[in-house]
Design an enzyme around this catalytic site. Structure first.
Site, PDB file in Angstrom:
ATOM      1  N   ARG A 108       0.817  -1.211   0.000  1.00  0.00           N
ATOM      2  CA  ARG A 108       0.000   0.000   0.000  1.00  0.00           C
ATOM      3  C   ARG A 108       0.853   1.265   0.000  1.00  0.00           C
ATOM      4  O   ARG A 108       0.554   2.244  -0.686  1.00  0.00           O
ATOM      5  CB  ARG A 108      -0.854  -0.047   1.265  1.00  0.00           C
ATOM      6  N   TYR A 213      -1.008 -12.837  -0.359  1.00  0.00           N
ATOM      7  CA  TYR A 213      -0.319 -12.653  -1.647  1.00  0.00           C
ATOM      8  C   TYR A 213       1.018 -11.944  -1.489  1.00  0.00           C
ATOM      9  O   TYR A 213       1.275 -11.317  -0.461  1.00  0.00           O
ATOM     10  CB  TYR A 213      -1.214 -11.924  -2.660  1.00  0.00           C
ATOM     11  N   ASP A 292     -13.790   6.946  -0.766  1.00  0.00           N
ATOM     12  CA  ASP A 292     -14.493   6.394   0.395  1.00  0.00           C
ATOM     13  C   ASP A 292     -15.425   7.407   1.061  1.00  0.00           C
ATOM     14  O   ASP A 292     -16.359   7.020   1.756  1.00  0.00           O
ATOM     15  CB  ASP A 292     -13.482   5.919   1.449  1.00  0.00           C
TER      16      ASP A 292
HETATM   17  C1  LIG Z   1      -8.638  -4.228   5.007  1.00  0.00           C
HETATM   18  C2  LIG Z   1      -8.778  -3.436   3.745  1.00  0.00           C
HETATM   19  C3  LIG Z   1      -8.221  -3.917   2.550  1.00  0.00           C
HETATM   20  C4  LIG Z   1      -8.388  -3.206   1.351  1.00  0.00           C
HETATM   21  N1  LIG Z   1      -7.865  -3.703   0.186  1.00  0.00           N
HETATM   22  C5  LIG Z   1      -8.055  -3.038  -0.984  1.00  0.00           C
HETATM   23  C6  LIG Z   1      -7.523  -3.541  -2.215  1.00  0.00           C
HETATM   24  O1  LIG Z   1      -6.869  -4.591  -2.253  1.00  0.00           O
HETATM   25  N2  LIG Z   1      -7.746  -2.831  -3.354  1.00  0.00           N
HETATM   26  C7  LIG Z   1      -8.451  -1.657  -3.370  1.00  0.00           C
HETATM   27  O2  LIG Z   1      -8.630  -1.054  -4.436  1.00  0.00           O
HETATM   28  N3  LIG Z   1      -8.962  -1.156  -2.204  1.00  0.00           N
HETATM   29  C8  LIG Z   1      -8.776  -1.809  -1.036  1.00  0.00           C
HETATM   30  N4  LIG Z   1      -9.271  -1.304   0.136  1.00  0.00           N
HETATM   31  C9  LIG Z   1     -10.025  -0.025   0.085  1.00  0.00           C
HETATM   32  C10 LIG Z   1      -9.123   1.178   0.088  1.00  0.00           C
HETATM   33  O3  LIG Z   1      -8.217   1.110   1.146  1.00  0.00           O
HETATM   34  C11 LIG Z   1      -9.960   2.448   0.219  1.00  0.00           C
HETATM   35  O4  LIG Z   1     -11.081   2.378  -0.602  1.00  0.00           O
HETATM   36  C12 LIG Z   1      -9.120   3.672  -0.185  1.00  0.00           C
HETATM   37  O5  LIG Z   1      -8.069   3.841   0.728  1.00  0.00           O
HETATM   38  C13 LIG Z   1      -9.998   4.911  -0.229  1.00  0.00           C
HETATM   39  O6  LIG Z   1      -9.211   6.023  -0.549  1.00  0.00           O
HETATM   40  P1  LIG Z   1      -9.677   7.469  -0.115  1.00  0.00           P
HETATM   41  O7  LIG Z   1      -8.638   8.390  -0.651  1.00  0.00           O
HETATM   42  O8  LIG Z   1     -11.082   7.690  -0.468  1.00  0.00           O
HETATM   43  O9  LIG Z   1      -9.639   7.468   1.471  1.00  0.00           O
HETATM   44  P2  LIG Z   1      -8.355   7.241   2.486  1.00  0.00           P
HETATM   45  O10 LIG Z   1      -7.336   6.445   1.751  1.00  0.00           O
HETATM   46  O11 LIG Z   1      -8.960   6.767   3.722  1.00  0.00           O
HETATM   47  O12 LIG Z   1      -7.793   8.697   2.637  1.00  0.00           O
HETATM   48  C14 LIG Z   1      -8.449   9.692   3.370  1.00  0.00           C
HETATM   49  C15 LIG Z   1      -7.402  10.729   3.770  1.00  0.00           C
HETATM   50  O13 LIG Z   1      -8.067  11.880   4.292  1.00  0.00           O
HETATM   51  C16 LIG Z   1      -7.404  12.323   5.438  1.00  0.00           C
HETATM   52  N5  LIG Z   1      -8.384  13.072   6.245  1.00  0.00           N
HETATM   53  C17 LIG Z   1      -9.484  12.579   6.857  1.00  0.00           C
HETATM   54  N6  LIG Z   1     -10.152  13.562   7.491  1.00  0.00           N
HETATM   55  C18 LIG Z   1      -9.450  14.706   7.277  1.00  0.00           C
HETATM   56  C19 LIG Z   1      -9.651  16.074   7.674  1.00  0.00           C
HETATM   57  N7  LIG Z   1     -10.696  16.434   8.438  1.00  0.00           N
HETATM   58  N8  LIG Z   1      -8.743  16.989   7.261  1.00  0.00           N
HETATM   59  C20 LIG Z   1      -7.672  16.626   6.483  1.00  0.00           C
HETATM   60  N9  LIG Z   1      -7.441  15.347   6.091  1.00  0.00           N
HETATM   61  C21 LIG Z   1      -8.329  14.406   6.468  1.00  0.00           C
HETATM   62  C22 LIG Z   1      -6.909  11.045   6.095  1.00  0.00           C
HETATM   63  O14 LIG Z   1      -5.859  11.280   7.006  1.00  0.00           O
HETATM   64  C23 LIG Z   1      -6.471  10.245   4.872  1.00  0.00           C
HETATM   65  O15 LIG Z   1      -5.145  10.502   4.516  1.00  0.00           O
HETATM   66  C24 LIG Z   1      -9.107  -1.984   1.350  1.00  0.00           C
HETATM   67  C25 LIG Z   1      -9.632  -1.489   2.549  1.00  0.00           C
HETATM   68  C26 LIG Z   1      -9.479  -2.206   3.737  1.00  0.00           C
HETATM   69  C27 LIG Z   1     -10.076  -1.656   5.002  1.00  0.00           C
END
Ligand SMILES: Cc1cc2nc3c(=O)[nH]c(=O)nc-3n(C[C@H](O)[C@H](O)[C@H](O)COP(=O)(O)OP(=O)(O)OC[C@H]3O[C@@H](n4cnc5c(N)ncnc54)[C@H](O)[C@@H]3O)c2cc1C
Length: 377
Positions: A108, A213, A292
């Site tokens: 990751r 994996y 997300d």
């Molecule tokens: C166990 C597990 C396994 C997974 N495996 C996979 C996989 O194999 N393949 C895949 O495609 N997906 C996988 N996922 C899903 C994936 O991790 C998420 O969908 C992805 O990280 C979402 O990205 P994002 O940028 O929306 O949110 P995040 O990656 O959660 O990023 C959100 C960011 O916002 C920041 N933030 C939050 N609130 C604030 C605030 N108020 N002010 C400033 N910053 C803030 C946080 O610190 C963080 O850095 C997995 C998830 C889990 C739980």
């Protein structure tokens, strides 16, 4: 046409960085605000579907990702106790031919660092926790925990499953905790002390599973992630250190290969699994959610980050052809209209946890290319 807009991205996770990288590449003024003071290399793996690889290719990051990641021949699915194959989803060269991009397995941290490499350092403000959001004469003003503010034409909130911006826009709706926990970590393959393990297998038990994996091209690092019931967990235990002895006991009846990996594992994190029902709306005027923040899902299709990356490409295409502040709301409406059906379908399919348990139609997921998919009018 290059837009002259100034866009704020909240959150430097997968979705936020991909959005910033795409906007920056298109010459759009973007600033990312991330609450963390530094990027952490969490011990976790991530599957990068062919659809997500299309996004990386469009950002000029394909070669770097190929060098960092493992390319498996398949995602195999086996019975946890007997090892009997339920369904072997072939990837490798044939997936690349069929979907136009490889299926990769990565650390990751390597995917995150790869995305970050496409965003200039001065475009990311770490240690900036967003605490509020105001509309001032059509401009979006972010308020931060340290009392400072920032003014932009529009905000893309990629602030994850517990999105503050989502709560501010649409009210506080609780996430759906599944009552299940994921234990996960990466470990050096050398700790296994020799002996082969599968390249990528999901081991299906009755009420739990584990996916194991490699995450490096030379097979030097192994990752596993589980899903198992954990009644009585609380929001406070959202992310915590897990007990490896409890974990080993929970998978004591699994195939010897699984037990060998767990026996070798020095430590582990645990993570409460949550999702949401598809939201009614993703945007309000010049603020949109992404990743997300608007479609959190269970990890059972390994598509959460892929959906966030797809979002980033589609949103950047729409903002690229938006020149004035008055048209932003329309671009965000079209973003939602282009993306929502697909993201919702993945959310709900993932929730069922039947993906690849038996022969599965996967083309609709992996053949999508967000750089060329038709945009909603
Ligand atoms: C166990 C597990 C396994 C997974 N495996 C996979 C996989 O194999 N393949 C895949 O495609 N997906 C996988 N996922 C899903 C994936 O991790 C998420 O969908 C992805 O990280 C979402 O990205 P994002 O940028 O929306 O949110 P995040 O990656 O959660 O990023 C959100 C960011 O916002 C920041 N933030 C939050 N609130 C604030 C605030 N108020 N002010 C400033 N910053 C803030 C946080 O610190 C963080 O850095 C997995 C998830 C889990 C739980």
């Amino acid at each position: 046409m290059g837009s002259r807009l100034s866009i704020a991205v909240v959150g430097a996770g997968m979705g936020g960085l991909a959005t910033a990288a795409a906007l920056h590449r298109m010459g759009i003024d973007v600033m990312v605000y991330e609450q963390a003071r530094a990027f952490e290399r969490l011990g976790a793996g991530i599957q990068i579907g062919c659809n997500a690889m299309q996004v990386l290719r469009g950002l000029g990051l394909e070669q770097r990702m190929r060098q960092e990641a493992f390319c498996p021949r398949s995602w195999n699915n086996k019975d946890a106790a007997t090892g009997q194959v339920r369904y072997d989803q072939i990837f490798g060269a044939s997936a690349e031919e069929r979907y136009g991009a490889p299926y990769l397995l990565a650390h990751r941290g390597d995917l995150h660092a790869t995305l970050a490499s496409a965003v200039p350092g001065e475009r990311i403000r770490l240690g900036h926790q967003v605490t509020g959001l105001d509309d001032q004469a059509g401009a979006a003003v972010l308020r931060f925990a340290d009392g400072t503010t920032a003014r932009h034409d529009a905000v893309v909130a990629a602030d994850g499953v517990h999105s503050l911006v989502r709560n501010l826009l649409f009210g506080r709706g609780e996430v759906n905790f599944t009552g299940r926990i994921a234990y996960r970590t990466t470990l050096p393959a050398a700790l296994l002390g020799g002996g082969e393990i599968d390249e990528c297998t999901k081991w299906w038990g009755e009420d739990r599973h584990i996916v194991i994996y490699f995450v490096k091209p030379d097979r030097s690092e192994v990752y596993f992630v589980t899903s198992q019931p954990e009644p009585g967990f609380t929001l406070e235990s959202w992310s915590a250190t897990g007990d490896v002895r409890t974990l080993r006991a929970a998978f004591g009846g699994f195939h010897p290969q699984v037990r060998r990996v767990l026996a070798a594992c020095p430590g582990v994190h645990k993570w409460a699994l949550a999702d949401r029902d598809p939201l009614e709306r993703w945007h309000d005027r010049n603020v949109t959610l992404l990743g997300d923040a608007c479609h959190p899902m269970t990890p059972y299709m390994a598509q959460g980050a892929a959906m966030a990356l797809e979002d980033a490409a589609v949103l950047a295409r729409l903002l690229h052809s938006t020149d004035d502040r008055a048209s932003i709301g329309d671009a965000f409406r079209r973003f939602e209209a282009t993306r929502k059906d697909r993201a919702s379908r993945v959310q709900l399919t993932s929730r069922a946890n039947t993906w690849l348990n038996t022969k599965t139609d996967v083309d609709w997921v992996y053949s999508y290319n967000p750089w060329t998919t038709p945009l909603a009018p």
